[in-house]
Design an enzyme around this catalytic site. Sequence first.
Site: not given
Ligand code: IFM
Length: 719
Positions: A473, A331-332, A584-585
């Site tokens: 995650e 999804w990046d 995490k984010q």
């Molecule tokens: O897509 C990301 C995810 O959101 C977090 N871990 C790394 C992946 C790849 O950058």
Amino acid sequence: MWTVSENILDLASIHHKETIFTIGNGYLCTRGAFEESYPNERRATLIHGVFDDVPVAFTELANAPDWLGLTIFLNGQKFSLQDGVLHQYERTLDLKSGLLKRVVRWQAPGGQTATLIFERFASLADEHLLALRCRILPEFDGTIEVRASLNSNMDNEGVLHWRFLDQRLIPTPQGQVAALRVRTRKSKIELAYAMRLDVKINAHQNNQPEYWDVESIPTLRVARAVRVGQNVEITKFVAIATSRDSADPMSLALRHLENASDFETAFSAHTRAWEDEWNRCDVIIEGDEEAQLAVRFSLYHLLIAAPRHDNRVNIGAKTLSGFGYRGHAFWDTEIFMLPFFTFTSPHIARNLLEYRYLTLPAAREKARRAGYEGAWFAWESAATGEEVTPTWVPDFHDPKKLARVWTGDLAIHISADVAYGVWQYWQVTGDDEWFARYGAELILDAAKFYASRAEWDAQRQCYTFSDVIGPDEYHDHVNNNAYTNLLAQWNLQIALETLDWLKQHFPTQAQTLTERLRLTPESLGKMRDVAEKILILEDENGLIEQFEGYFKLKDVNLSDYEPRTRSMHEIFGIEEANHYQIIKQPDVLMLLYLLRERYDQKRIRINYDYYNPRTDHTYGSSLGPSIQAAIACVMGDVEDAYEHFLRAARADLRDVRGNAGDGIHAASAGGIWQAVVFGFAGLRVHGGEWAISPRLPKQWKRLSFRFWLHGKQHIVDIP
Ligand code: IFM
């Protein structure tokens, strides 16, 4: 600020530097390994679409034969920075022209000294062409020998993907050409390399290299007597083509090599192409050199990885600059990188989205196998769009153990992320034809997936999505992740709008899609119903619960763990982190950022104040800080925003997480552009209209950038 440079040789940080100094042209990238080899290097050239899936369990971009090799001898002594005396060392990547240059004054163990100037670029004017020049200024009378090779014995950190086919010497009007052919072992992609060596002494052409038929490493060699003050100039041109480009890749490579007359001419064409790129994409920040460099560095890395002539490939999470994530796309792309391309380079954005269109069969199959309808895109996607997320990876606590990766099974938000990218592309470009031809189907089939995946909760009289993983995650197997539910709802709503629009403007296509996707009154009714009745966990003040039960988890005060150099995931462990509110984010905040037109300042504020202190900003995901910066700008918290922005800006340049050697953090690079343009400048578009609401960090004296809206270029200049 256009240059990234170093003037101290540090072989201990060789992997980080190889990533930073990567060159490329949207067809391939070559890491910044040196021309001469060193132990432990991660020398790599990665070419878009050249995946292979044996002997690894999950497909990966195969490390292509090395075209850089140049072994130099001064009076018989091999040039190596590990021997002799290094009197001067400087390496510079010029982001403006994509030229990597190294100047070395080196004294061989026997005392002979010379200055060596290496320059290389991957032509942006001709994506099949690579050029490497080495100028040697001897301070001695003696001999200089140069061996230029193509080396097919390359591996992906121990994994071998190549079968050697053949090599030969081909006489051409411009000189002898060494040719090499190899093929990937399973995917059977053929690569053809053609190499020419032009030699000049004191600007006079001196062109008779000798061919060494070393099996799988064809080499061209020159040895010349030289005197003090002479200038020896070696230009190595290499052209590469694959069977993805042509049924006869060698002929294609030879044609491209033939077009390369000399270094300066090829370089002029290349710089003109870069000028065009920067005219569309540059961002100028005055008053803050670090920010200026970080932004240009990020855009450079996105641009060298961006496919300009191929819609069958995407940009991996680590671009083409390292082995991390094997070249897979996430999804990046749609959520982090695509906005930059949509606003500055719609032709590239189209390629990236058409890649998703071409992977629809695989996405449909993924949904079907799981018992659903519509399109469920792969969390990790490669050549075909099949799911290629590894199911097990080494556990970071104990690499002898394995940890289960759940994203490929549970991350259902990916389909709405793709739909988001499509919708934004359409809103910004106004490209109706494209939307009707490709975009509508992507959006409708993603919506169909959500309608079939939603579960009816009879007790609460609502739809739910159980057992998912959201952007954060650190928590897996959760129910009703807010990001997933609300983005799915949005996807369902715009799908219905899309169909209405199609019926009005492209009735034939509306009919075709209605039949192809079996959009019956019942299935459309279900879409509407799910959109209306999806469970939303928001309290009366507007605070959204990240997922059901999140507020009941143990709370955490991050300052109790400072100072630290590890992520909270590593500190708590994978299982234990699930029991805490540490994230995490951005997850809820990511949602509010994407759908910000739907939320007022007060609702964003209450969520921002709750989730911001619970986010692992420094060592959590590299995807977080740039978005955190953008959303802090929406809040008007410019100082906070700048702090987050710097975290993103330093991710690769300073290797904050210690993993930049695996490749550029591409999502962070795209997020940096968003933080500047949507965050600090506050750009908003609506229809063909746009507006800004600048909130610049106090030291920024000027911010300027360009973007395209509905086919018209606009320039923003904020003093
Ligand atoms: O897509 C990301 C995810 O959101 C977090 N871990 C790394 C992946 C790849 O950058």
